[in-house]
Structure formats: C-alpha cells, structure tokens
Design a protein around this motif. Structure first.
Motif, short mmCIF file in Angstrom:
data_model
loop_
_atom_site.label_atom_id
_atom_site.label_comp_id
_atom_site.label_asym_id
_atom_site.label_seq_id
_atom_site.Cartn_x
_atom_site.Cartn_y
_atom_site.Cartn_z
N HIS A 52 37.99 30.66 36.33
CA HIS A 52 38.46 31.91 37.35
C HIS A 52 38.68 31.54 38.56
O HIS A 52 37.64 30.90 39.24
N LEU A 53 39.79 31.73 39.13
CA LEU A 53 39.88 31.33 40.79
C LEU A 53 38.80 31.88 41.49
O LEU A 53 38.61 31.01 42.50
N GLU A 54 38.40 33.02 41.39
CA GLU A 54 37.53 33.15 42.61
C GLU A 54 36.31 32.66 42.43
O GLU A 54 35.31 32.84 43.56
N GLU A 55 35.79 31.82 41.30
CA GLU A 55 34.81 31.22 41.31
C GLU A 55 34.96 30.25 42.29
O GLU A 55 33.70 29.31 42.76
N SER A 103 28.52 45.96 47.42
CA SER A 103 28.52 44.76 48.61
C SER A 103 29.57 45.07 49.59
O SER A 103 30.66 45.68 49.37
N SER A 104 29.26 44.68 50.78
CA SER A 104 30.21 44.89 51.84
C SER A 104 31.44 44.04 52.00
O SER A 104 32.42 44.24 52.47
N ASP A 105 31.15 42.94 50.91
CA ASP A 105 32.59 42.12 50.99
C ASP A 105 33.67 42.98 50.31
O ASP A 105 34.73 42.52 50.83
N TRP A 106 33.37 43.65 49.58
CA TRP A 106 34.52 44.22 48.78
C TRP A 106 35.12 45.38 49.80
O TRP A 106 36.64 45.28 49.75
N THR A 107 34.58 46.00 50.54
CA THR A 107 35.24 47.02 51.42
C THR A 107 35.64 46.22 52.62
O THR A 107 36.64 46.75 53.31
N SER A 154 42.49 41.01 48.31
CA SER A 154 42.22 42.48 48.37
C SER A 154 42.29 43.12 47.19
O SER A 154 41.47 43.98 46.51
N ASP A 155 43.25 42.50 46.29
CA ASP A 155 43.32 43.19 44.97
C ASP A 155 42.01 42.81 43.97
O ASP A 155 41.54 43.41 43.30
N TYR A 156 41.69 41.68 44.19
CA TYR A 156 40.40 41.09 43.37
C TYR A 156 39.41 41.86 43.73
O TYR A 156 38.48 42.51 42.91
N CYS A 157 39.13 42.22 45.08
CA CYS A 157 37.90 43.01 45.61
C CYS A 157 37.80 44.42 45.12
O CYS A 157 36.90 44.98 44.76
N GLU A 158 39.04 44.74 45.11
CA GLU A 158 39.09 46.42 44.76
C GLU A 158 38.92 46.56 43.11
O GLU A 158 38.09 47.14 42.83
N SER A 159 39.25 45.53 42.38
CA SER A 159 39.14 45.41 40.87
C SER A 159 37.51 45.43 40.71
O SER A 159 36.88 45.91 39.90
N ARG A 160 36.88 44.40 41.65
CA ARG A 160 35.56 44.19 41.37
C ARG A 160 34.72 45.57 41.60
O ARG A 160 33.84 45.84 40.90
N LEU A 161 34.97 46.10 42.69
CA LEU A 161 34.44 47.34 43.29
C LEU A 161 34.62 48.44 42.15
O LEU A 161 33.61 49.06 41.56
N ARG A 162 35.82 48.76 41.85
CA ARG A 162 35.91 49.61 40.52
C ARG A 162 35.40 49.33 39.17
O ARG A 162 35.02 50.17 38.55
#
Length: 548
Positions: free
Chosen positions: A38-41, A479-483, A492-500
C-alpha cells in the motif's frame, strides 16, 4: 520493549543559560493488511529510513563518546504502534529491498549521465549501511533503541495525544479530550515501563482550561507556541525563556514556550537553513518522471507515479533549472549552519539577564523535518551536538531536567494558540470541514453513552470487545492529520477516505452494540486492520470516568 525509568542526570552549573532541543516524532496510523502493498505505508518506511535510523545512529554515537548533549523526544502512540507491528516490520524490509533494487537499476542505467549514476550508487551504499544498522545493531527494534537512549540519560521521552487529535476542536465533547490524553499515557507506560512526565500538544493546540485535563491525566509539563505565553495573562516576566505554571492548585501544570527565533531559523521558507541552494531538493524525484518500466517493481500495483526518495538535484534557487546534488558540499553546509545556529542562540542567551534562574531556549521541531523534508537534517543535528559540546556558556538540557532543577517562574493563564497557519485553528477548520467535527462530536457522545450503559452490566455477547473496537475507530477518526490534509492536494483523497472509513466503522460497531448484528469474522477483520492499543481502558471514554 519496556525499559527502566531514565536515570536523572546532574548537569554542571550554567553561565548564560540552557538550550532544549525537542523533536516530535509522529505519523498517522496507516496499516493495510488487506493489501499486499500500500502506497501510504511508505510514509512510515520513508521516515524510518531518512529520519529515525539516522537519528538513532548519531545519538548512540553521542552516548559512546560521552557527549553532554540532551534531547527531549516525543514519540506519538500511533508511531509506536506501527514500529511495534510485525506486519509493518516485514513490509519495511521488503521496501528497503525494492528501493535498493531501484537504486541498482539507476546505477547501471546507460541512459543516465555519469553524475546521476554516481548519486544512485551513493544511495545504494547508504541503503546497505542503514539496513545493516537496522538489523545487525538494533535487531529491528527501534523502540528498544529509544528506550536504551532514555536509560543512558541523553534522551528524555515524552508522548502526545493518542492519535494526535487536535484538542481545541474536540473540546465540545470532554470525553474525547480525556480519552486522547489518557490512552496516550497508558500506552507510553505499557511500552516504556513508566508514565511520561511531558505531553506534546498535537500541533501545539491549546485552549484555556486544557491544562486541567492534562494535569488530571497525570502529565507534568507541556509546550506552547510563543504567542500562547506572550499573550498570556498576566504576561510572563521572562517571556518564553522560562516555564510558567498554568492551572489551579492540584490541577496545575508547567508550560514551556517555543522560541520564535529558533523556529524562524529552520522553518522560514525564504531564510530558513533548509532552503540553502546546496541542500537536496525535496520536490524533484524520478518517481514523477513517468518511467513505468523503471518503477514497476518499486511502486505498489496500480500506482503509476510516486516519490522514491532517490533525489538527484539540489535546491539551486527559485528556478526550474535545478543543478545536480553534491552530497559532500551539502554536508559541509550543514556543519556551517549548525555553527551559525549555536552562535545565534549563544548571543540570545547572553542578552538575557535573569538573576534567580537560568533562561532556557526551547527549540521544538517535527522530527520528520530532519532527514525527510531536509535530507541533511541529521547531519545538522550531529554537528549541532558537537558544537554544543564545546559551548560552555550554553548547557543542553531536557525539559524535565530544567523543570526539576529550577521549577517555574510564576503563574499565568495561557492564551489560545497553535503552531499552525495564523497561529490558531484555521489549518484544521476550513469552511468546507464543519461536517467532520459535528460527526466526531456526535460519535464521542454516543460512545460515552454506550460505555456508561455497559459498565454495570455483564459482558454479554462480547460487548466490551465491540466497544473497544468502536473506541479505536473513533480515536483514529479524530487524528489531526486527516483534517490538516483535506483539500490540500497530494494525499487529501486518501486522508478523506481514512476519515470517512473510520467514522463508518464506528457507526457499524455502535449499531451492533445497540442491537444490530455483526459476525465474529467481521469484528475480527476490523481488529486486524486497526490493531492499535490492545489494552484499551474503556473507562477513559465514559462520562463518569475518573481513571487515574
């Protein structure tokens, strides 16, 4: 991985004052067992390679030569969970192997100019040294290495909120703030064998009254951005150059202030050291050049372009014509900048005239600046340590050490503050993000009600297990990282998907607790994906929690 409490070190007396370097090491919890790669790892793997291993190497060398240097180091609970995870450890070695193969292909590519091939060879040799250091000297256990540095007295470890939740925007539901603080304390104690004294507020985010929750959670000190002290009431007599007490008797805590001059020296985009023309350019990377044949083995399946970390250009200047990177020249510049940094701090200390106590310069930075964003950052720290070892008028200390020896310099009511853009909450609360905090508030209240409702009842149908997983999902959503990254472009797309996703997982688990259905294999799958905080104390999430 538990280690003994840090031996307290007695430091010789001061002439001008004290200097405290504080590094905050944090990454959001990113772990995807459902994918082979997974890329974000890569965020973790890049930080281990470029930041944590070089930092451990230079700190261990400082201990070996008897350096008087001291460092305060914040290790976030999410980072510790990932560093302790066997799945991610195995994937890290695979990442190193893939990156080394890429460096080898670049070294032998006849289409590349000689300078590029030479740099690729430089990276290949560096990766070989880091791999040997990680496996042969550290045994693959970075947490044990940090614990050993703490036991040596050179490093003081502290923590931050459990998943780096931005506390000023979670305060509408007090259980959310309390859980972030107490879960972090519990995890630190389970990892290192003692409770932390210091708390790094995520993003230095402070609101009036937060000190009460921090003190009740068992912490002794925290750090604010400069204006948190400068705009305090009453204004502190010594500005940011002495810690003050905030809070009422029995709920008080020591507050240190960030030195703005030290921040400017490294963070300023126009005059900060990392922008020097000789340093490596972060944004130019062969991973963006679109050579799919070259990158196919390195990047995860389906990813066409992403940074590799093997960069071949230097900053050069404000131009698109970037000159080749020259490592030796960059390292020489890092040493010169360290000397300049120490000289400037010595002049500042010499200008401060305190009679009852030594002034202290507190210089906090994200650890990931040193090596990831600024490739020469570890060399800068190494040179800084050597300069401080000869600067007898500037004594390196940890924050806890200074506090134990000199206490605080008066009582204040700190001002609302953060180290984000404009100094307040704007970086995490833009106009299109109100939905986030509404849902986080509702979820925290719902979890508190569920916890309170189950406390006096038998654990039927594995309710505690469901509650713990719901609590993990909520913590991860906070997590503050997502917002911070929402709407900011790359990532940002990955962060929003993690949050949702985390909010959806919470709602699914809460529904199961309220009488819905969940199969054991579904719960087990969620536990495998979000496996942090194995000993989560549900009392921290209830409205009547008095957990100590």
């Amino acid at each position: 991985m538990a280690g003994g409490r840090r031996a307290r070190v007695t430091v010789p007396g001061h002439h001008h004052g004290h200097f405290a370097l504080l590094l905050h090491a944090h990454l959001p919890f990113v772990r995807h067992p459902e994918h082979p790669r997974h890329l974000e790892e890569h965020w973790l793997f890049e930080a281990v390679t470029d930041v944590y291993l070089p930092l451990l190497g230079l700190l261990r060398a400082a201990v070996a030569r008897g350096s008087r240097f001291r460092l305060t180091l914040s290790l976030s609970p999410t980072l510790l969970c990932m560093l302790a995870d066997p799945l991610l450890a195995g994937r890290y070695l695979d990442y190193l192997d893939r990156l080394a193969r890429l460096a080898g292909r670049l070294t032998g590519d006849p289409r590349s100019e000689p300078g590029r091939r030479s740099l690729a060879c430089f990276y290949g040799e560096r990766l070989e040294r880091l791999r040997a250091f990680y496996l042969d000297e550290l045994g693959g256990d970075l947490i044990a290495a940090f614990a050993a540095l703490e036991a040596s007295g050179l490093v003081e470890l502290m923590t931050t909120a459990a998943t780096h939740g931005y506390l000023p925007l979670l305060r509408s539901q007090p259980t959310a703030v309390r859980a972030q603080l107490r879960v972090a304390r519990d995890h630190f104690r389970a990892t290192f064998g003692h409770a932390p004294e210091g708390l790094w507020l995520p993003e230095c985010g402070y609101y009036p009254g937060l000190e009460h929750a921090v003190a009740q959670a068992g912490y002794r000190y925290l750090v604010l951005d400069a204006h948190g002290l400068q705009q305090a009431s009453p204004p502190p007599r010594h500005g940011v150059y002495a810690p003050c007490t905030a809070g009422e008797t029995g709920k008080a805590i020591a507050v240190f202030g960030r030195d703005p001059d030290s921040a400017q020296a490294l963070w300023c985009p126009t005059t900060g050291y990392p922008g020097h023309p000789l340093y490596r350019e972060y944004h130019w990377d062969p991973g963006y050049e679109g050579d799919s044949d070259l990158l196919a083995d390195f990047l995860p399946p389906g990813v066409k372009a992403a940074p590799t970390g093997l960069k071949f250009h230097r900053v050069t200047g404000r131009t698109d014509a970037k000159a080749p990177y020259e490592p030796a020249a960059a390292l020489d510049q890092a040493e010169r900048d360290a000397q300049r940094f120490v000289a400037a701090r010595r002049r500042l200390l010499g200008s401060l005239s305190f009679t009852a106590r030594p002034p202290i310069i507190v210089a906090p930075y994200d650890a990931e600046l040193f090596g990831h964003w600024w490739f020469e950052g570890p060399a800068f720290i190494d040179a800084l340590i050597r300069c401080l070892d000869t600067a007898r008028d500037m004594q390196p200390v940890t924050l806890g050490e200074h506090l134990h020896r000199h206490g605080t310099a008066g009582e204040i009511r700190p001002a609302t503050s953060s180290w984000g853009e404009q100094g307040y909450n704007g970086a995490w609360l833009r106009p299109d993000m109100g939905w986030v905090y509404l849902q986080l508030h509702q979820a925290a209240g719902e979890l508190a009600a569920l916890v309170n409702g189950r406390q006096q009842m038998p654990d039927r149908d594995g309710a505690s297990r469901l509650l713990r997983q719901a609590a993990r999902s909520l913590l991860l959503a906070q997590s503050s990282d997502w917002t911070f990254h929402l709407g900011r472009g790359a990532g940002s797309d990955y962060c929003e998907s993690r949050l949702r996703d985390q909010l959806a997982r919470f709602r699914f688990l809460a529904g199961a607790l309220r009488g819905g259905r969940i199969r054991d294999e579904q719960l087990a799958a969620l536990e495998r994906m979000d496996n942090l905080f194995p000993d989560l104390d549900l009392r921290h999430f209830g409205c009547t929690s008095q957990g100590g």
